[in-house]
Design an enzyme around this catalytic site. Structure first.
Site, short mmCIF file in Angstrom:
data_model
loop_
_atom_site.label_atom_id
_atom_site.label_comp_id
_atom_site.label_asym_id
_atom_site.label_seq_id
_atom_site.Cartn_x
_atom_site.Cartn_y
_atom_site.Cartn_z
N HIS A 159 0.60 -1.26 -0.13
CA HIS A 159 0.07 -0.02 0.03
C HIS A 159 0.84 1.42 -0.08
O HIS A 159 2.12 1.21 0.32
CB HIS A 159 -0.69 -0.08 1.26
CG HIS A 159 -0.05 -0.01 2.69
ND1 HIS A 159 0.54 1.10 2.92
CD2 HIS A 159 0.03 -1.14 3.41
CE1 HIS A 159 1.17 0.72 4.19
NE2 HIS A 159 0.77 -0.69 4.20
N GLU A 205 -2.55 -7.29 6.98
CA GLU A 205 -1.13 -7.68 7.71
C GLU A 205 -1.32 -8.37 8.75
O GLU A 205 -2.19 -8.67 9.36
CB GLU A 205 -0.93 -6.02 8.06
CG GLU A 205 0.51 -5.73 8.80
CD GLU A 205 1.65 -6.09 7.63
OE1 GLU A 205 1.85 -7.36 7.38
OE2 GLU A 205 2.61 -5.14 7.49
#
Length: 175
Positions: free
Chosen positions: A7, A82
């Site tokens: 990201h 994550e």
């Protein structure tokens, strides 16, 4: 073919904080990085045909910039979240307690998961993508998860594994 990216930049990235499951937004620079990533993806020799992203907002927003450019739908997959750093989320990443804990493959972070847990949830995603020979995937996810993805394709000693780092919106390819 499989493409993987991290990201765009978040405020916690700038501050050097552990940014696991916390849903931290992109900075303005992170949004610009996402647009630049979209331009790069649009010109790939092997074009992306499917985009899968972590459901965390920073990954979704990065993926959306790419999807808008290449005109593809998005699919969220919680297996791309994550690593769950548990009690260490929001802690300065240079703290000794965190740095020592992150070196333990089989030990779960307090209130979180272990590297083995994370690896076990991401490997099926990789196998599904690789088994689909008709499509080229872009996975938009996170640094620790990409570390596990890289280790799946490129076996390495522990020191190399823990030193592996992906810059925001860096694009990797595997096949």
């Amino acid at each position: 073919m499989l493409y993987v990216t991290r990201h765009g930049e978040t405020t916690w990235n700038v501050q050097g904080l552990v940014c696991g499951r916390a849903d931290v937004p992109l900075t303005e620079k992170g949004r610009q990085q996402a647009v630049a990533l979209a331009e790069k993806v649009a010109t790939l020799e092997v074009p992306v045909t499917k985009i899968i992203h972590s459901p965390l907002q920073r990954a979704k927003d990065t993926a959306q910039a790419v999807a808008d450019k290449v005109e593809l739908p998005l699919t969220a997959d919680p297996r791309l979240m994550e690593m769950d750093f548990g009690a260490y989320d929001g802690m300065p990443s240079h703290e000794t307690i965190f740095q020592e804990a992150r070196l333990e493959f089989g030990v779960r972070f307090p209130e979180g998961e272990s590297l083995f847990d994370m690896y076990a949830r991401v490997v099926p995603v990789l196998q599904e993508c690789l088994a689909d020979e008709e499509n080229t995937y872009l996975l938009v996810c996170h640094n620790a998860l990409i570390r596990a993805i890289n280790a799946y394709f490129t076996p390495m000693p522990n020191e190399t594994f823990f030193d592996f780092f992906v810059e925001n919106t860096e694009l990797l390819s595997y096949n």
